[in-house]
Design an enzyme around this catalytic site. Sequence first.
Site, PDB file in Angstrom:
ATOM      1  N   CYS A   2      42.397  53.287  38.754  1.00 22.56           N
ATOM      2  CA  CYS A   2      41.281  54.113  38.297  1.00 22.56           C
ATOM      3  C   CYS A   2      40.970  53.744  36.858  1.00 22.56           C
ATOM      4  CB  CYS A   2      41.661  55.585  38.380  1.00 22.56           C
ATOM      5  SG  CYS A   2      42.107  56.075  40.049  1.00 22.56           S
ATOM      6  N   ARG A  27      33.711  47.973  38.725  1.00 25.03           N
ATOM      7  CA  ARG A  27      34.687  47.799  39.803  1.00 25.03           C
ATOM      8  C   ARG A  27      34.288  48.528  41.078  1.00 25.03           C
ATOM      9  NH1 ARG A  27      40.466  49.144  37.203  1.00 25.03           N
ATOM     10  NH2 ARG A  27      40.886  47.201  36.116  1.00 25.03           N
ATOM     11  N   TRP A  77      39.361  55.493  42.010  1.00 22.48           N
ATOM     12  CA  TRP A  77      39.460  54.643  43.207  1.00 22.48           C
ATOM     13  C   TRP A  77      40.533  55.322  44.033  1.00 22.48           C
ATOM     14  CZ3 TRP A  77      37.342  50.483  45.592  1.00 22.48           C
ATOM     15  CH2 TRP A  77      38.118  49.816  46.547  1.00 22.48           C
ATOM     16  N   ASN A 103      45.842  57.458  36.210  1.00 26.07           N
ATOM     17  CA  ASN A 103      45.697  56.200  36.939  1.00 26.07           C
ATOM     18  C   ASN A 103      47.099  55.833  37.419  1.00 26.07           C
ATOM     19  OD1 ASN A 103      45.157  53.606  37.789  1.00 26.07           O
ATOM     20  ND2 ASN A 103      44.818  52.779  35.738  1.00 26.07           N
ATOM     21  N   GLY A 104      47.256  55.512  38.700  1.00 26.90           N
ATOM     22  CA  GLY A 104      48.589  55.159  39.213  1.00 26.90           C
ATOM     23  C   GLY A 104      48.936  56.006  40.420  1.00 26.90           C
ATOM     24  N   GLU A 486      44.682  30.496  56.623  1.00 28.07           N
ATOM     25  CA  GLU A 486      44.179  31.184  55.422  1.00 28.07           C
ATOM     26  C   GLU A 486      43.955  30.186  54.279  1.00 28.07           C
ATOM     27  OE1 GLU A 486      42.909  33.942  54.840  1.00 28.07           O
ATOM     28  OE2 GLU A 486      43.128  34.312  52.704  1.00 28.07           O
ATOM     29  N   LYS A 490      40.343  29.579  52.502  1.00 29.50           N
ATOM     30  CA  LYS A 490      40.119  29.687  51.056  1.00 29.50           C
ATOM     31  C   LYS A 490      39.448  28.415  50.532  1.00 29.50           C
ATOM     32  CE  LYS A 490      40.538  33.202  50.438  1.00 29.50           C
ATOM     33  NZ  LYS A 490      40.980  34.189  51.349  1.00 29.50           N
ATOM     34  N   GLU A 493      35.715  28.229  51.774  1.00 24.63           N
ATOM     35  CA  GLU A 493      34.738  29.166  51.208  1.00 24.63           C
ATOM     36  C   GLU A 493      34.545  28.969  49.712  1.00 24.63           C
ATOM     37  OE1 GLU A 493      35.588  33.388  51.627  1.00 24.63           O
ATOM     38  OE2 GLU A 493      37.701  33.091  51.246  1.00 24.63           O
ATOM     39  N   HIS A 509      47.447  16.611  70.015  1.00 23.09           N
ATOM     40  CA  HIS A 509      46.644  16.807  71.221  1.00 23.09           C
ATOM     41  C   HIS A 509      45.152  16.565  70.949  1.00 23.09           C
ATOM     42  CE1 HIS A 509      50.111  18.155  73.438  1.00 23.09           C
ATOM     43  NE2 HIS A 509      50.446  18.874  72.385  1.00 23.09           N
ATOM     44  N   LYS A 608      30.638  39.818  50.058  1.00 25.13           N
ATOM     45  CA  LYS A 608      31.983  40.400  50.039  1.00 25.13           C
ATOM     46  C   LYS A 608      32.227  41.202  51.320  1.00 25.13           C
ATOM     47  CE  LYS A 608      35.993  41.575  48.318  1.00 25.13           C
ATOM     48  NZ  LYS A 608      37.046  40.558  48.520  1.00 25.13           N
TER      49      LYS A 608
END
Length: 613
Positions: A2, A27, A77, A103-104, A486, A490, A493, A509, A608
């Site tokens: 946050c 954010r 958040w 925050n936390g 993955e 990465k 993209e 194969h 996104k």
Amino acid sequence: MCGIIGATGDHDALEIVLEGLARLEYRGYDSAGVALITEEGIWRERSAHGTTSVAELVKLAESAPAVRRTGIGHTRWATHGHPTAGNAHPHLDCTGHLALVHNGIIENHTELAAALVARGHVLTSETDTEVVAHLIEEEIDGGLGLAEALRAALKAVRGAFSLAAVHRDEPTLIVAARRVSPLVVGLCEDETLLASDIPALLGRTRRVVTLDDDQLAELTPGHLRITTLDGDEVAVVERTVDWDLEAAEKEGYPDFMSKEIREQPHAVADTLLDRQAPDGTLVLDEVRLSDQSLREADKVFIVACGSSYHAAMVAKYAIERWTRLPTEVDIASEFRYRDPVLDERTLAVGVSQSGETVDTIQAMREARRWGAKVLVVSNVVDSSMAREADGVLYTRAGPEVGVAATKTYVAQIVALELVALKLAQLRGTLPPEEISALLGQLQTLPGLLERTLERSDAVDAVAGALHGARDFFFLGRNVGFPVALEGALKLKELSYLRAEGYPGGELKHGPIALIEPGTVVVAVATRNRLSEKMLSNIAEVKSRGATIVVVASDGDDATAAVADHVLWVPEVEPLLSPIIDAVPLQFLAYRLARLAGYDVDRPRNLAKTVTVE
Ligand code: M6R
């Protein structure tokens, strides 16, 4: 994750707080709030209008009292509790004279809340934060001033926090404390400011003091005192920030992606917080499915897109190994249009960072139509998927701004492995000691990730040597296969290079026809039960002229010997290795993109969150 802002001094604290909140909004927080000390006592407004929350607050602030020299504000958040105005900070104590922002994560908030309620407190929110306001209230009732009351209250608190509080009876004072979560003080001639992030301060000052863990700060106009949580005096060390606003939002990193890669140890640690009862059993309280329905599941079906799909593939290996439940994984856009076999004894798991990917939302609806129980793993509290699901387990990676999933991807694997262990516990498919040992291994991941992050220079050197190559194959076996997929995603993209992920044994194969001198093969070859077979697969492509890069476990000289370049990583239990092995591949894609001059935060053609079919 946050945002916090505070101000005390000769200027209008409300204006400073609102300006700071607006600077933190990039954010994409879900709610915001402000509290001021005025001549009438605490004045507070909160708004839960997503990214327009601060704009809403500005409107609400038109009714604020005229004199407002001390104030605190917060952008939230959500982690514990829905993103509603009632859960937005600041939170008040029972008297309404104390306001607090946080925050936390307060790890032991459930037991603290129960004890506070038993002592007569009325808690009005679903947050983990509010307990701290009431703990401070008790200390003030006992005769302590605000600073000493916060110090005393924190003795009962476990977890990560940066906190700021104000009290009507000490109208020019803000007290703040931190453990793990960041907090900086801004110094001016006639006012003192506080923030979780430097951007929030930049409109007012560039003179900052960063608080360290377990320190407590007392801010009064133009003055700052710092002590440890034990009460020892700490020297105030000031520095001048020369970042512009954009650089400050990225906390000094050149882009959000590198910042988010570096946040991975935190993302994993936060996702693991709070999940284990003192006796070692797993408590996934946000999973609203009964133990009985989880125990009765005879099949798991995981559905996702993109990186979330790769996290799901890793989870399949863990669930099948630890629980012996048949587990299918499917791409959401495919799942919807075939005839998947699932029923009321199926546990359908939707994995989505955003919780808004339309294909995954529709797939979960489809699963429910078949009668399945739906569990969602999401990073965004109260996302569409989270709201519709029977149960939800949140990753706590914080907002991810870069288009490429990094910290949310590793947090997803952790969350899914927690689900796997919970199922194993309920089904009795692993002995308790083994579950404890695996949980212990999960707890070592943040430290191992830190060690892996320290090796970015070595990856940069390899990227420099590969710059100019056009064709990449990523190979892996077992859990190394989704890691390879993955890594290839990465690279595609971010760097717009041709990159294919393949199971190491499958290349011969067909795709091996594409290997020629100049092709780069990145082999995920960390130690696991198929390591020797992986070495044979590497030999097959090496003999056809490929340039070999291996991701290898520290000390594995046999694997290093077959490679042109080695990306070393610390060794960990193989089923957890994808979390570590992802890091050098993220760095590799990042560096190759930067060498080509591309914008890593906003790759071409991508969004996104994909909210169209
Ligand atoms: O929000 P979601 O996790 O549902 O998003 C899924 C994919 O769109 C996402 O993982 C995408 O593949 C990323 N850009 C990968 O870096």
